[in-house]
Write an enzyme that holds these catalytic residues in place. Structure first.
Site, short mmCIF file in Angstrom:
data_model
loop_
_atom_site.label_atom_id
_atom_site.label_comp_id
_atom_site.label_asym_id
_atom_site.label_seq_id
_atom_site.Cartn_x
_atom_site.Cartn_y
_atom_site.Cartn_z
N SER A 115 0.96 -1.22 -0.07
CA SER A 115 -0.06 0.08 0.03
C SER A 115 0.86 1.32 0.04
O SER A 115 2.05 1.24 0.78
CB SER A 115 -1.01 -0.07 1.04
OG SER A 115 -1.67 1.35 1.03
N LYS A 140 2.71 -3.68 7.10
CA LYS A 140 3.10 -3.92 5.58
C LYS A 140 4.55 -3.66 5.30
O LYS A 140 5.20 -4.22 4.42
CB LYS A 140 2.23 -3.37 4.71
CG LYS A 140 0.77 -3.59 4.72
CD LYS A 140 -0.07 -2.69 3.89
CE LYS A 140 -1.66 -2.90 3.69
NZ LYS A 140 -2.02 -4.37 3.45
#
Length: 225
Positions: A115, A140
């Protein structure tokens, strides 16, 4: 025929990737999908995928799933959790388990859908977004770093804000970590599939946005596959 192992195919970008990989008749790849919830198996099997049940957070079931599908050429993962999730998250621990097993099985390429806001692209997002999603983005980032350090040939794709609408065909990739905007899940899936067979995408970290839906109208360099 390549064998692709796809994790995160029950919904969203992962489901769109499955549709694209199997859109030809007969399919040009052998697609194996990892599912934790068997509810979605019928839909994926109808597309032409081979479904393996397992949980990326449960290493024995994940290893069994990967072992039972033969040689794997490439792994694609779109796994991620929700802000409300507690405990271990697929964003980090699930993807790390998948990366480690890909190394063990000699996978040739690993594509991680992350992302914008992760890693050095944190500068691209607004403070209120960072406040809401900061914990997820940190997870992430850990998965991204684990992949980079794994020795695998990798591509990391960081989409902007996601919408579930028809593809626009205006989606692009860039190495510029300061760019942010909106992108449709269908367009992200197309970019992932394009990277799958592009050597130029090897060992790159790329942001994915729609060139007509930037948050700020700025100039940037498009990454050409």
């Amino acid at each position: 025929m390549q064998t692709i192992f796809l994790a995160g195919s029950s919904r969203g970008v992962g489901r769109e990737i499955a549709k694209l990989l199997l859109e030809n008749e007969p399919p040009l790849v052998r697609l194996v999908t990892l599912l934790r919830n068997p509810t979605y198996a019928v839909e994926l099997e109808a597309l032409g995928a081979k479904v393996m049940l397992g949980d990326a957070l449960d290493n024995p079931t994940l290893e069994a799933a990967m072992s039972n599908c033969g040689a794997i050429d490439a792994v694609i993962t779109t796994m991620g959790g929700l802000p409300s999730d507690r405990g271990e998250r697929a964003d980090c621990e699930g993807n790390k388990n998948l990366i480690d097993l890909a190394v063990k099985r000699g996978v040739k390429k690993f594509i991680l859908v992350s992302s914008i806001g992760s890693g050095n692209s944190v500068v691209a997002i607004a403070p209120q977004v960072l406040q809401a999603l900061g914990a997820i983005l940190k997870e992430k980032e850990k998965a991204e770093q684990h992949l980079v350090n794994s020795g695998l040939t990798y591509t990391i794709i960081r989409p902007g804000g996601l919408k579930s609408e028809a593809a626009t065909g205006n989606a692009v990739l860039t190495e510029d970590p300061t760019i942010s905007g909106i992108i449709h899940r269908t367009d992200v899936a197309r970019l992932v599939c394009d990277c799958l067979n592009s050597d130029r995408a090897n060992n790159k970290v790329l942001s994915a946005i729609d060139r007509h839906m930037l948050f700020k109208p700025v100039q940037f360099e498009i990454f050409d596959l």
